[in-house]
Design a protein around this motif. Structure first.
Motif: not given
Ligand code: K1U
Ligand code: ZN
Length: 185
Positions: A75, A78, A103-104, A119-121, A125, A129
């Motif tokens: 990551v 973050s 969001r990461v 990018e992930g939300t 996300s 993680q």
């Protein structure tokens, strides 16, 4: 491709640090294919190498029909917070709310060994993680408060009473005829 056995809570490998991958070899690409097969068969949205008894720093994720290979993921950004329910293929039938970053941005290598960032939300996300945690020996139950963690572990012990195996097998997923490759028909 093969569906692999999934290691369960209590198996020491789930608590071990993984080893970074130096080169993505054909052997590791086969492992990646088998991890996808296993994840789909188990109806998961992610899977990390220690869950199939391997120590390489590799995870696979598929949220909203977007398969992702994460080799040596980290990551790099973050932000924000989200609270949501999680499960784990290594702790079936146990669920709990976990607070994670909303969001990461994750940096990783793909199945060809090429670096990329994603990018992930929301769920993507959360899932990335959760998988990256697996690669560092961390499980979602570690985030639960003392009482919730205790009750989750008590339920797990009750469910597992008398069961010695630290793995479970998953039935291969039935592939609908219209999804099968021509040569398989
Ligand atoms: O790593 C794993 O154990 C897979 C796990 C990942 C995960 C679940 C929920 C939130 C974050 C990460 C699963 O896929 S368990 C299956 C599951 O809970 C689920 C399946 C489809 C949609 C949403 C959750
Ligand atoms: Zn998990």
């Amino acid at each position: 491709m093969s569906v692999l056995d999934i290691y369960l809570l209590g198996a020491p490998i789930l608590r071990q640090e993984t080893t970074p991958v130096e080169t993505v070899t054909d052997e590791l690409r086969t492992l990646i294919d088998d991890m996808f097969e296993t994840m789909y068969a188990a109806k998961g949205i992610g899977l990390a190498a220690p869950q199939v008894g391997r120590t390489e720093r590799i995870a696979v994720v598929d949220v909203d029909d977007n398969p992702l290979v994460l080799v040596n993921p980290e990551v790099v950004l973050s932000e924000g917070e989200q609270k949501g329910e999680e499960g784990c293929l290594s702790i079936p039938e146990i669920y709990g709310d976990v607070v994670r970053a909303e969001r990461v941005i994750v940096r990783a290598l793909d199945r060809e060994g090429k670096p990329f960032e994603i990018e992930g939300t929301e769920l993507l996300s959360r899932c990335m993680q959760h998988e990256i945690d697996h690669l560092h020996g961390k499980l979602f139950i570690d985030y639960l408060g003392l009482l919730k963690r205790r009750s989750a572990l008590a339920k797990w012990e009750k469910m597992r009473k008398g069961e010695k195996s630290l793995t479970r097998s998953v039935a291969p997923k039935e592939v609908a005829a219209h999804h099968r490759r021509d040569e398989e028909l």
